[in-house]
Design an enzyme around this catalytic site. Structure first.
Site, PDB file in Angstrom:
ATOM      1  N   CYS A 190       0.830  -1.208   0.000  1.00  0.00           N
ATOM      2  CA  CYS A 190       0.000   0.000   0.000  1.00  0.00           C
ATOM      3  C   CYS A 190       0.864   1.257   0.000  1.00  0.00           C
ATOM      4  O   CYS A 190       0.353   2.366   0.154  1.00  0.00           O
ATOM      5  CB  CYS A 190      -0.948   0.000   1.199  1.00  0.00           C
ATOM      6  SG  CYS A 190      -0.121  -0.077   2.796  1.00  0.00           S
TER       7      CYS A 190
ATOM      8  N   GLU B   8      -1.993   1.011  -4.707  1.00  0.00           N
ATOM      9  CA  GLU B   8      -1.796  -0.344  -4.183  1.00  0.00           C
ATOM     10  C   GLU B   8      -1.103  -1.133  -5.293  1.00  0.00           C
ATOM     11  O   GLU B   8      -1.600  -1.190  -6.429  1.00  0.00           O
ATOM     12  CB  GLU B   8      -3.135  -0.977  -3.829  1.00  0.00           C
ATOM     13  CG  GLU B   8      -3.022  -2.294  -3.104  1.00  0.00           C
ATOM     14  CD  GLU B   8      -3.172  -2.151  -1.594  1.00  0.00           C
ATOM     15  OE1 GLU B   8      -3.153  -3.181  -0.907  1.00  0.00           O
ATOM     16  OE2 GLU B   8      -3.306  -1.009  -1.108  1.00  0.00           O
TER      17      GLU B   8
END
Length: 365
Positions: free
Chosen positions: A323, A357
């Site tokens: 992330c 992501e």
């Protein structure tokens, strides 16, 4: 994220900019072509946290501009699910009508799923009593006429449940249904549709794998359960107790019996696997019983610590979900010395933001 930046007509342009940035940042590692998985343009978030502002008899939702720190009124929240948006005004009117429910209320959190369930958490700067519970039950009964809803009241060192504190998400993944318990106030993937694509990508990367899988930071079993069919056994670690309990619940819910979840951090597991420390939590697990050729890591934004990176390098195959592209890049500076990137993906979990992501699948050179 101020709401004027939620611009569906500009979505493809913004996504293209993310792709370009990610390609430039990771070009040094010579990855294969970037696979890109887009998000729905609106109503993609299954949860929302909204502050509540009191202005005399008026009560309304607000958010704060990250740059100016100024509050602004929110009537609707387009990133959130349609269910949350439909509920927001109806709930607010009912809360406004009750002096007990509105007094010292400062935030309302929503957790929804694709099936139409929603949990509402009312957060207070006061202790909650039986009078609050009576009023909460009253508005719940009213809202049950339109919504599959449950309530939680929160105050300092206090949590009151009206029945339960979770929803059961149903994801369509690789031709199968997977059911996940998602608990209020714990981490869950916010973008359900992108999560489905992410799980399918991970399944495809590992489809012909041999041996067992080790997963660090498994959360509620999001990846472990989806990937279980590709491996003989799965050993997964997670530090948060509610997430461990949720992962075990999800295993039973899905009839999956080849996954074992242990409560420990990635750093602790590194110490255990290196023989540096013994852990009581591992007393019923023989690590030598697992032939883990593949490891999956989905760390927090801080990425993997140096010792865990060294441990991860021992595995033939590495599936890294990130992330934070910056910490992924930092970790790849080490991992790329022993492994080659075979798959490279962008999952647009957070549209209209700078956050990306990313996923990489690496194989030992």
């Amino acid at each position: 994220m101020t709401l004027q930046f939620v611009d569906p007509e500009n979505y493809e342009t913004l996504l293209a900019a993310k792709k370009e940035h990610l390609n430039k940042q990771f070009a040094i590692f010579n990855p294969p072509a970037l696979e890109c998985f887009a998000s729905p343009k609106l109503h993609y978030r299954m949860r929302a946290e909204l502050r509540v502002w009191h202005d005399g008899d008026e009560l309304y939702y607000i958010m704060f501009d990250k740059k100016t720190k100024q509050k602004f009124r929110v009537e609707q929240f387009p990133p959130a699910s349609e269910l949350i948006n439909n509920l927001m005004p109806v709930l607010l009117e009912l809360v406004k009508s009750s002096e007990i429910l509105r007094y010292k209320l400062f935030q309302i959190d929503f957790l929804s799923n694709l099936k139409g369930q929603v949990i509402v958490s009312l957060l207070y700067h006061k202790q909650l009593d039986d009078n609050w519970l009576v009023e909460a039950k009253r508005i719940k009964a009213e809202l049950l006429k339109q919504f599959d809803i449950n309530f939680i009241g929160r105050a300092r060192k206090q949590k009151i449940l009206l029945d339960y504190d979770y929803v059961i998400e149903e994801l369509q993944v690789d031709g199968n249904k997977l059911f996940y318990q998602q608990i209020e106030n714990s981490f869950t993937q916010p973008n359900a549709k992108v999560c489905e694509k992410m799980l399918e990508w991970a399944i495809d990367c590992t489809r012909d794998s041999q041996g067992d899988l080790l997963e660090l930071y498994c959360g509620n079993g999001n990846f472990s359960l989806a990937l279980a069919k590709n491996f003989n056994k799965v050993l997964a670690t997670e530090i948060a107790k509610p997430s461990v309990e949720s992962a075990q619940f999800n295993m039973a819910q899905n009839g999956i019996n080849n996954v074992t979840v242990i409560r420990m951090s990635a750093e602790e597991f590194t110490q255990a696997i290196n023989g540096e420390r013994e852990f009581y939590r591992l007393k019923e697990i023989t690590l030598s019983d697992y032939q883990c050729n593949t490891i999956l890591v989905d760390p927090p934004r801080s990425g993997l610590d140096d010792e865990t990176v060294k441990m991860v390098q021992h595995y033939d195959n590495i599936l890294y979900i990130s992330c934070n592209a910056d910490t992924l890049s930092r970790n790849l500076e080490v991992l790329s010395k022993t492994h080659e990137i075979k798959r490279f993906a962008l999952f647009d979990q957070f549209p209209y933001t700078y956050h990306s992501e990313a996923g990489v699948y690496l194989v030992k050179r």
